[in-house]
Design an enzyme around this catalytic site. Structure first.
Site, PDB file in Angstrom:
ATOM      1  N   ASP A  93       0.862  -1.185   0.000  1.00  0.00           N
ATOM      2  CA  ASP A  93       0.000   0.000   0.000  1.00  0.00           C
ATOM      3  C   ASP A  93       0.898   1.234   0.000  1.00  0.00           C
ATOM      4  O   ASP A  93       1.158   1.847   1.028  1.00  0.00           O
ATOM      5  CB  ASP A  93      -0.919  -0.014   1.221  1.00  0.00           C
ATOM      6  CG  ASP A  93      -2.082   0.954   1.075  1.00  0.00           C
ATOM      7  OD1 ASP A  93      -2.130   1.675   0.056  1.00  0.00           O
ATOM      8  OD2 ASP A  93      -2.946   0.978   1.966  1.00  0.00           O
ATOM      9  N   ALA A  94       1.385   1.586  -1.198  1.00  0.00           N
ATOM     10  CA  ALA A  94       2.353   2.671  -1.344  1.00  0.00           C
ATOM     11  C   ALA A  94       1.743   3.935  -1.930  1.00  0.00           C
ATOM     12  O   ALA A  94       2.291   5.023  -1.764  1.00  0.00           O
ATOM     13  CB  ALA A  94       3.516   2.208  -2.227  1.00  0.00           C
ATOM     14  N   LYS A  95       0.630   3.788  -2.656  1.00  0.00           N
ATOM     15  CA  LYS A  95      -0.089   4.924  -3.263  1.00  0.00           C
ATOM     16  C   LYS A  95       0.846   5.847  -4.042  1.00  0.00           C
ATOM     17  O   LYS A  95       0.773   7.062  -3.937  1.00  0.00           O
ATOM     18  CB  LYS A  95      -0.859   5.703  -2.201  1.00  0.00           C
ATOM     19  CG  LYS A  95      -1.943   4.886  -1.501  1.00  0.00           C
ATOM     20  CD  LYS A  95      -2.725   5.742  -0.522  1.00  0.00           C
ATOM     21  CE  LYS A  95      -3.816   4.933   0.158  1.00  0.00           C
ATOM     22  NZ  LYS A  95      -3.299   3.945   1.120  1.00  0.00           N
ATOM     23  N   ARG A  96       1.697   5.265  -4.868  1.00  0.00           N
ATOM     24  CA  ARG A  96       2.636   6.054  -5.652  1.00  0.00           C
ATOM     25  C   ARG A  96       1.938   6.690  -6.855  1.00  0.00           C
ATOM     26  O   ARG A  96       0.960   6.159  -7.374  1.00  0.00           O
ATOM     27  CB  ARG A  96       3.806   5.189  -6.122  1.00  0.00           C
ATOM     28  CG  ARG A  96       4.686   4.648  -4.993  1.00  0.00           C
ATOM     29  CD  ARG A  96       5.251   5.774  -4.135  1.00  0.00           C
ATOM     30  NE  ARG A  96       6.329   5.324  -3.269  1.00  0.00           N
ATOM     31  CZ  ARG A  96       6.277   5.291  -1.958  1.00  0.00           C
ATOM     32  NH1 ARG A  96       5.186   5.658  -1.333  1.00  0.00           N
ATOM     33  NH2 ARG A  96       7.316   4.898  -1.251  1.00  0.00           N
TER      34      ARG A  96
END
Length: 278
Positions: A93-96
């Protein structure tokens, strides 16, 4: 390697439709009598890895690892490797989100062949869906998955996500663009589940129509955030098998006992098992 969409479908069929979060928030570390240090982070993750063995998907929240710098990333790498060794799919869950060469660098890190590369990763389309293309292409080439933020569970998100974009909400536009990408890939790979999904919060009012998505729907916000497990069926017109509920605090607050965390996870899995019905 089989595409992520097919691997996810198989994992859900055999181990249940649930994504468990590893969110080592400092308050949780304190509640578990662990120090808010890299060592405490590692101990927290060791408990989670042991408790979540045999479940379908586990989602480490990258921000809580970044807070400890290089030592935190080392713990994240080790945690991801340990989860995979237990047969668990890892969703980072990095939401890059970025453009051009910077997005390509994120793609190499999270969807390429680096120690941080996960089975799937979350991304933000705020710079335009087309800006995600470098990561989508690398993920597809490496049989990894991507979950694109569409309609999130935080109340602030509605300001942008429900705005009108040529007769559709922004959230619906994102869903439709993901659906088109899955269709394009499907013309090459054949009839297997799409590997690019969207994020739609369990508490979202008037969720976008995901019936034409051709991929999975990650559904955070279940449990402490107010989403009811029994109310997820048909979210956004989704087929039951499309939905992947995600829960973190509802399960983690049962710690630090491995058996208690696992029992809480099993109770949550029981509450969403109906989503596996054919």
């Amino acid at each position: 390697m089989t595409g992520f969409g097919a691997r996810l479908a198989e994992a859900k069929a055999h181990r249940g439709p649930l994504c468990l979060g590893i969110d080592p928030h400092p308050e949780l570390l304190r509640a578990w009598d662990l120090p808010a240090t890299a060592d405490g982070l590692a101990a927290f993750c060791d408990i989670c890895v042991a408790a979540f063995a045999g479940f379908a998907v586990v989602k480490p929240q990258v921000a809580f690892f970044e807070a400890y710098g290089a030592a935190g990333f080392a713990v994240l790498e080790g945690t991801m490797a340990a989860l995979r060794a237990n047969g668990v799919l890892v969703l980072a869950d990095a939401k890059r989100g970025d453009i051009g060469s910077t997005m390509a660098a994120y793609a190499a890190a999270w969807a390429g062949d680096s120690p941080l590369a996960a089975d799937a990763v979350t991304v933000s389309p705020f710079l335009g869906f087309g800006s995600l293309r470098p990561l989508l292409e690398v993920a597809t080439a490496n049989d990894r998955g991507v979950f694109v933020l569409a309609a999130t569970s935080n109340p602030e998100g509605a300001t942008i996500q429900r705005a009108d974009a040529d007769g559709r909400t922004v959230a619906q536009l994102i869903v439709d663009q993901v659906g088109l990408f899955n269709s394009e890939v499907g013309e090459v790979t054949g009839p297997e589940p799409g590997s690019v999904g969207v994020v739609v919060g369990a508490t979202v009012l008037n969720p976008p129509d995901v019936s034409g998505l051709g991929g999975p729907v990650l559904v955070p916000g279940v449990g402490v955030q107010g989403g009811r497990p029994e109310a997820l069926g048909g979210l956004g017109g989704a087929a039951p098998q499309q939905l992947l509920p995600a829960v973190s605090r509802e399960v983690l607050r049962a710690g630090p006992s491995i058996s208690e965390v696992r029992a809480a996870a099993e109770r949550m899995l029981d509450s969403v098992a109906y989503l596996s019905a054919v």
